[in-house]
Structure formats: structure tokens, C-alpha cells
Design an enzyme around this catalytic site. Sequence first.
Site, PDB file in Angstrom:
ATOM      1  N   ASP A 167       0.761  -1.245   0.000  1.00 30.49           N
ATOM      2  CA  ASP A 167       0.000   0.000   0.000  1.00 30.49           C
ATOM      3  C   ASP A 167       0.798   1.304   0.000  1.00 30.49           C
ATOM      4  O   ASP A 167       0.533   2.184  -0.802  1.00 30.49           O
ATOM      5  CB  ASP A 167      -0.946   0.029   1.211  1.00 30.49           C
ATOM      6  CG  ASP A 167      -1.888  -1.173   1.230  1.00 30.49           C
ATOM      7  OD1 ASP A 167      -1.712  -2.100   0.421  1.00 30.49           O
ATOM      8  OD2 ASP A 167      -2.810  -1.185   2.062  1.00 30.49           O
ATOM      9  N   GLU A 396       1.338  -9.100  11.585  1.00 31.74           N
ATOM     10  CA  GLU A 396       1.102  -8.702  10.189  1.00 31.74           C
ATOM     11  C   GLU A 396       2.454  -8.487   9.496  1.00 31.74           C
ATOM     12  O   GLU A 396       2.651  -8.898   8.366  1.00 31.74           O
ATOM     13  CB  GLU A 396       0.260  -7.427  10.166  1.00 31.74           C
ATOM     14  CG  GLU A 396      -0.226  -7.017   8.784  1.00 31.74           C
ATOM     15  CD  GLU A 396      -1.124  -5.790   8.823  1.00 31.74           C
ATOM     16  OE1 GLU A 396      -1.292  -5.193   9.911  1.00 31.74           O
ATOM     17  OE2 GLU A 396      -1.669  -5.441   7.754  1.00 31.74           O
TER      18      GLU A 396
HETATM   19  C1  GLC Z   1      -3.097  -4.319   3.700  1.00 28.90           C
HETATM   20  C2  GLC Z   1      -1.951  -4.899   2.885  1.00 28.90           C
HETATM   21  C3  GLC Z   1      -2.509  -5.755   1.766  1.00 28.90           C
HETATM   22  C4  GLC Z   1      -3.416  -6.828   2.358  1.00 28.90           C
HETATM   23  C5  GLC Z   1      -4.471  -6.245   3.293  1.00 28.90           C
HETATM   24  C6  GLC Z   1      -5.205  -7.296   4.103  1.00 28.90           C
HETATM   25  O1  GLC Z   1      -3.895  -3.479   2.947  1.00 28.90           O
HETATM   26  O2  GLC Z   1      -1.124  -3.898   2.379  1.00 28.90           O
HETATM   27  O3  GLC Z   1      -1.477  -6.319   1.011  1.00 28.90           O
HETATM   28  O4  GLC Z   1      -4.030  -7.556   1.368  1.00 28.90           O
HETATM   29  O5  GLC Z   1      -3.868  -5.369   4.215  1.00 28.90           O
HETATM   30  O6  GLC Z   1      -4.331  -8.083   4.837  1.00 28.90           O
END
Ligand code: GLC
Length: 426
Positions: A167, A396
Site C-alpha cells: 500500500d 502482520e
Molecule cells: C493491507 C496490505 C494488503 C493486504 C491487506 C489485508 O492493505 O497492504 O497487502 O491484502 O492489508 O491483509
Amino acid sequence: MTEQKRQEIFDQAAQILKINDRGTYTVPTHGLYPFQWNWDSCLTAIGQSYVDEHRAWVEVDTLFAHQWEDGMVPHIVFHQLDDGYFPGPEVWGTNRSVPTSGITQPPVAGFAVKRLYDMAKDKNLARARARELLPRIDRWHEWFYSNRDPANEHLVALIHPWESGRDNSIDWDAAFERVPTEGVAPYVRRDTQHADPAHRPTKAQYDRYIWLVEHFRSLDWNNSVLHDASPFQIVDPGFNAILIRSCADLAELAAELGEPDIAKRNQQRAADGLAALDKLWSDSLGQYVCFDRAACSLIDSASVGGLLPILVALPEHRGDALVARLEKLGESCRYLVPSHDPLDGKYDAKRYWRGPVWLIINYMITDGLRKSGYNDMALRIENASLELINTGGFAEYYDPTTGEPCGGASFTWTAAMVMEFIRRAA
Ligand code: GLC
């Protein structure tokens, strides 16, 4: 790490998949991400298949049940309302009976489904489910090349940073400056209520994320015009490598399942994509880099997106150079693979995709390394990944120097990848 410890970690990972299971799909983590995410689900299914193959196929089927009529597979499916997440369905305004977002995510489905098929003990089930998914994944691949590659360059562009899955990568900074912030409707972020704001994207970035969403919504999410109408058009080597690998894997699977047309089309896409990828090579950085299509220039930014091409059948000198790059990165941090080069002044060890280690990335990189015979480097990254889990739990993402766990906890795809790290080597 002892066998007993490995088994303990494996069992904890299986437990996380269970806790986050919502029956026909799995949420990335409770609270922060309460819906189904596209590439999370595909990678999660790989972990699920160790405990329940049927459930693993359901995960991917559920995602593809929400494929758009034009072939796109959306990045979020909002199965149930939950106001703990922003931007919710009302901001996307995609007008679907089960609401979805209007953008896509890295197309790992072809890769994941091939992996599910190869691992399957129940081959009858696998054959039946894979056969149904083949044409759908093929349509998604077709969608990419017809909507995101208007000049037929065999490289597809992202039109929103969220599509990359990385992101707030440093890669987008310069191009993102061209995205305006004026006129964005007032909003309240929810992510910073679930996670430390210092580990999340900034307000200025969020304004631009939302500006793009509102812009695309004003164009009725018509994919035949969105690419050209976007001030943000980035060709990401990591994203393209994932697509190329998925095309190649889908081609192999289709050949095995007696679908020669699908096999042929995808083989061609993979071959064309692979040849085109070389345009993204940077001699000065010794890795691949993004191309800013709107500005028509390569982006001089050393992120992990430029290492992901190890996933595809690269010429040997490129593979060797990427392994050398990984060695070099290993000199500036304890845990490989940082999402950005720690020697870059913009590197930020705890801020999401601007430095931290993500285990899904480690998984894909090690898969590629093993496929090309770089087993020592693969083992090194796998061991670093297990060490992070052992000391920091199923986070995460992690600080590459201290190993500190960051972002959301009890994270689904982190758990799924750990199951692969443990069992793949066994
Ligand atoms: C964030 C991450 C993305 C992922 C999402 C859900 O937006 O950057 O890659 O898919 O979280 O985990």
C-alpha cells in the site's frame, strides 16, 4: 529449532486460521480487516489445505463467486457489514448485491491453485475444483492484459497503490504527488484505531487513496476507461512477476487437466511478460524497479517489488544478481527480506511497506529461489521467518532489525505461510 517446537508453531498457525475462519472465507485478522481480501485468501487457502482440503477450495471459490462480469476479481469482498473498516462499501459505491471494492490485487490465484492441486491428497476433488476455476482465472488474466496494458507492451499497470498489495511503498511517493487531495469528502480513518498510527500510512497518503477511489467511482468503475483516466499508472515488477508466474502455472495445470486452449493462451502471456520484464531492470540498483507509465520513466527505488521476479523463470544472470542483492540487504538488517532497502534514507523499519518484513513476501521469494536452485538463500530466509514467529508471534509484519512484531496480530496469511515454511522443507 527442535521438531517439537516446529510442530507447536504449526499447530498455533492452524489455530489462527480457525479463529479467523468465517465459514466460506477467512478474514485477514479480527478488527483491522473484517472482510475477505483477494490475495490474502488465495495464499491462506494454501495453509488451509494442510488441515482441510475441501475448506481450502471453498476459500478460493468464494472469492471467484464475486468476480466481476468484465473478468476483474476485486480486492475486497464485503460479505457482512462492519463499520470498523474505512473505506466501506458506501465509499466504493460499486453497486453490487454483495458489495466489493472496485480495484484488484496481485493475481496470485493461478499460482495458489496450482499449489493446491499439487499438494492435494484428494486428487478427484482437486481435479473437479481446479477445472471449474481454470476458466475464471484465465478470464482474470485476460482482463489484466486488455484493461491494464493498452499499448500491448505485455506489462500491466496498477491504478491505485492498494492494488499492488504494498500500500504505502516508497515506490509510489513521486507518482503519488500527482494525485490531488482537494475535494475529498470528509472521512474518519479506522485503521489507526486498531493499530499504532506510527506503523500505518500517513494522512496525506490516505487523502490520495480516497481521491482515487472517488475519481474512479465518478467514472462508474468502467474499467475500459479507468487506466487512461488515472493520474497514477505504475508498472510494478513484483505485480507483473506474480501475474507471469500465475499464467505459467495456470498453463501447466490446464495442460494437465486437458484444457489446451487455456494452456496455450497462458503460456503465451507468460512468455511475452517474461521478455517484457527485462525493460524494468536497473543496472545501478542491481534489481528490477517500477516504471511510472504516466511520467514515462523508471522509478529509482529499491523495494522488494524488484526482487519478486525471482518467482519467474529468469535468465540465470538476473537470478544470480537478485541473490547478490539479497546478500547485500542481509548486511544491513538481521531479518531478511526488508520491504525496502535499509540504506535508503526513506526507509522506515516499522511503517508498513516502507521497510518491514512480510512473511508472504518471504514465502514467494523463497518459492522462487528454490525453484531456481538457490537453496542456501531460501533456507536462510525461511529460518529468519521462523525465528520472527518464534520471538514475535504471528504478526502482520516485523521490524527487520529488531524483529519487533508490528500492525495487526494473529494474522491469517502469516500463519498460512508459516505452515508452508515448516512442511515444505520436511
Ligand atoms: C493491507 C496490505 C494488503 C493486504 C491487506 C489485508 O492493505 O497492504 O497487502 O491484502 O492489508 O491483509
